[in-house]
Every structure is written in C-alpha cells, then in structure tokens.
Design a protein around this motif. Structure first.
Motif, PDB file in Angstrom:
ATOM      1  N   ILE A   1      11.242  -3.468  11.160  1.00  0.00           N
ATOM      2  CA  ILE A   1      12.136  -4.443  10.548  1.00  0.00           C
ATOM      3  C   ILE A   1      12.240  -4.104   9.063  1.00  0.00           C
ATOM      4  N   ARG A   2      13.426  -3.738   8.655  1.00  0.00           N
ATOM      5  CA  ARG A   2      13.617  -3.350   7.261  1.00  0.00           C
ATOM      6  C   ARG A   2      13.340  -4.531   6.337  1.00  0.00           C
ATOM      7  N   GLU A   3      12.735  -4.251   5.192  1.00  0.00           N
ATOM      8  CA  GLU A   3      12.387  -5.301   4.234  1.00  0.00           C
ATOM      9  C   GLU A   3      13.631  -6.072   3.815  1.00  0.00           C
ATOM     10  N   GLY A   4      13.527  -7.397   3.808  1.00  0.00           N
ATOM     11  CA  GLY A   4      14.619  -8.241   3.369  1.00  0.00           C
ATOM     12  C   GLY A   4      15.585  -8.658   4.452  1.00  0.00           C
ATOM     13  N   VAL A   5      15.417  -8.135   5.661  1.00  0.00           N
ATOM     14  CA  VAL A   5      16.324  -8.484   6.760  1.00  0.00           C
ATOM     15  C   VAL A   5      16.109  -9.937   7.174  1.00  0.00           C
ATOM     16  N   VAL A   6      17.202 -10.640   7.416  1.00  0.00           N
ATOM     17  CA  VAL A   6      17.134 -12.023   7.889  1.00  0.00           C
ATOM     18  C   VAL A   6      17.075 -12.008   9.415  1.00  0.00           C
TER      19      VAL A   6
ATOM     20  N   LEU B   1       0.817  -1.211   0.000  1.00  0.00           N
ATOM     21  CA  LEU B   1       0.000   0.000   0.000  1.00  0.00           C
ATOM     22  C   LEU B   1       0.856   1.268   0.000  1.00  0.00           C
ATOM     23  N   GLY B   2       2.188   1.083   0.016  1.00  0.00           N
ATOM     24  CA  GLY B   2       3.075   2.225  -0.117  1.00  0.00           C
ATOM     25  C   GLY B   2       3.781   2.680   1.140  1.00  0.00           C
ATOM     26  N   PHE B   3       3.548   2.007   2.264  1.00  0.00           N
ATOM     27  CA  PHE B   3       4.238   2.389   3.494  1.00  0.00           C
ATOM     28  C   PHE B   3       5.643   1.782   3.528  1.00  0.00           C
ATOM     29  N   GLN B   4       6.586   2.537   4.047  1.00  0.00           N
ATOM     30  CA  GLN B   4       7.990   2.122   4.031  1.00  0.00           C
ATOM     31  C   GLN B   4       8.505   1.655   5.392  1.00  0.00           C
TER      32      GLN B   4
END
Length: 209
Positions: A43-48, A16-19
């Motif tokens: 939690i940043r996107e893609g973080v393991v 929906l566009g939220f970062q």
C-alpha cells in the motif's frame, strides 16, 4: 480509513528507510478441498483506503466483498497472488504449501517489496528481510488487505469449482468440513479438488471404495 494503529508497522519500517513494504497472508489452510491462496499487498504511503479494512475473518461476507471490490479500484494498492492446488498440498503438506503460496505471491509482485510483514509465524525462503507478526491480519493494514484479497479470490475460485462439482456445495462452505460437505463426501467420495492427505477425506475415500 482503517484504525490508525493498523499503520504502525508500515510507518515503523518506512522510518527505517524501506519504501515498498509488503503484507503477506494466506487463506485456505483448513479446508478439505481446494487450493491454499496467499496474497502479497503493498500500500503506497498516503493512499486513502476503504473504511473497515481488517482481518478478513472479522468481516461479514458482504462487507468483505465490498472492501475487496474497493481495494481493486484504489490506485496505489499493488498486490499479487500465489496458489498451491490440492495435489501439491498432498505432496508437500499443508504447512509447506502455505509457505510456498506466500513465496509465490511475493515473487509475482510487479512492484517488488523491499521488506515483508508476514502474518503468523516465520516463513523461510524469502529474498527480502521480513518480520512475522502473530495475528498480523488484525494489526497491520497491508496484511489485513492481503487477507481480504486472498480470501475473496479463493471464494470466487470455489464458487467456480462448484459449477463443475455441484454435488459438494462448494459455493456454500468453500471446502471447509461442514456437515453438508461431510455428507457429500460420504455419498459421493472425494473429487480431484479434495486433499487426500487430510484425514476426513482419506477416511471418506476408504469407505466409498
């Protein structure tokens, strides 16, 4: 990594566009002593993430501590805490104190969230739009991480407090109303960490006078 469905809400709001989606949870609503502590976690996107991130109440103490230590080391996990002490809990009541701790945690974030996922029922007073999720700490990875961060931080606080007030055994029960704690209240009366607005503490204080 946590179970894939734990990322559903975060992925939905990213679409929906939220970062910067912050999960918010609190611990310490039920104890007779000590503060209520909330955490906000982005939690940043893609973080393991460490394996086993889940509702803090579902984890053993040992497992929860391991995940907590690992979360502190993960780059891309941003969090802040909000604390409301016993004296203020007595002034405004535990529900309002829990909400205040959550707002404090969000306000303290260095990375400002643009959307919030809140554990439980709606919480007023946030600048950001938010969604409340019943049992969110077992359904949203960011709320689950927040629950672990808040729980372990509060436990560490209570262990520190136990050095000042060893007669209460805070390091064993973290302020909850266990048999050990109730016996200490009966024998020693309340200390400054106790929530006098809670009936068992008020009763112990009256009987100890």
């Amino acid at each position: 990594m946590p179970e894939p469905d734990m990322f559903f809400f975060e992925e939905h709001y990213r679409l929906l566009g939220f970062q910067a989606i912050g999960g918010v949870d609190e611990v310490g609503r039920g104890p007779l002593a000590g503060p209520v502590v909330a955490a906000c976690c982005i939690i940043r996107e893609g973080v393991v993430l460490p394996e086993g991130v889940d509702d803090s109440k579902k984890l053993s103490r040992k497992k929860r501590r391991l995940i907590y230590d690992q979360l502190l080391e993960v780059e891309g996990v941003n969090y802040a805490l909000g604390i409301v002490e016993a004296e203020e809990i007595d002034e405004i009541n535990i529900l309002q104190a829990s909400h205040l701790a959550m707002r404090k945690a969000v306000k303290a974030m260095k990375v400002k969230p643009d959307y919030l996922l809140i554990d439980g029922l709606p919480v007023p007073g946030f600048e950001q739009d938010s969604r409340s999720i019943v049992k969110g700490d077992s359904r949203s990875v960011s709320i689950a991480a927040a629950s672990i961060l808040a729980k372990e931080f509060r436990d560490d606080l209570m262990i520190e407090y136990s050095k000042k007030y060893p007669e209460y055994g805070f390091e064993k029960h973290m302020g909850y109303g266990t048999k050990l704690h109730m016996e200490a209240l009966k024998n020693c009366g309340p200390c400054p960490l106790h929530r006098r607005s809670f009936a068992p503490v008020r009763k112990a204080e009256d009987e100890f006078k």
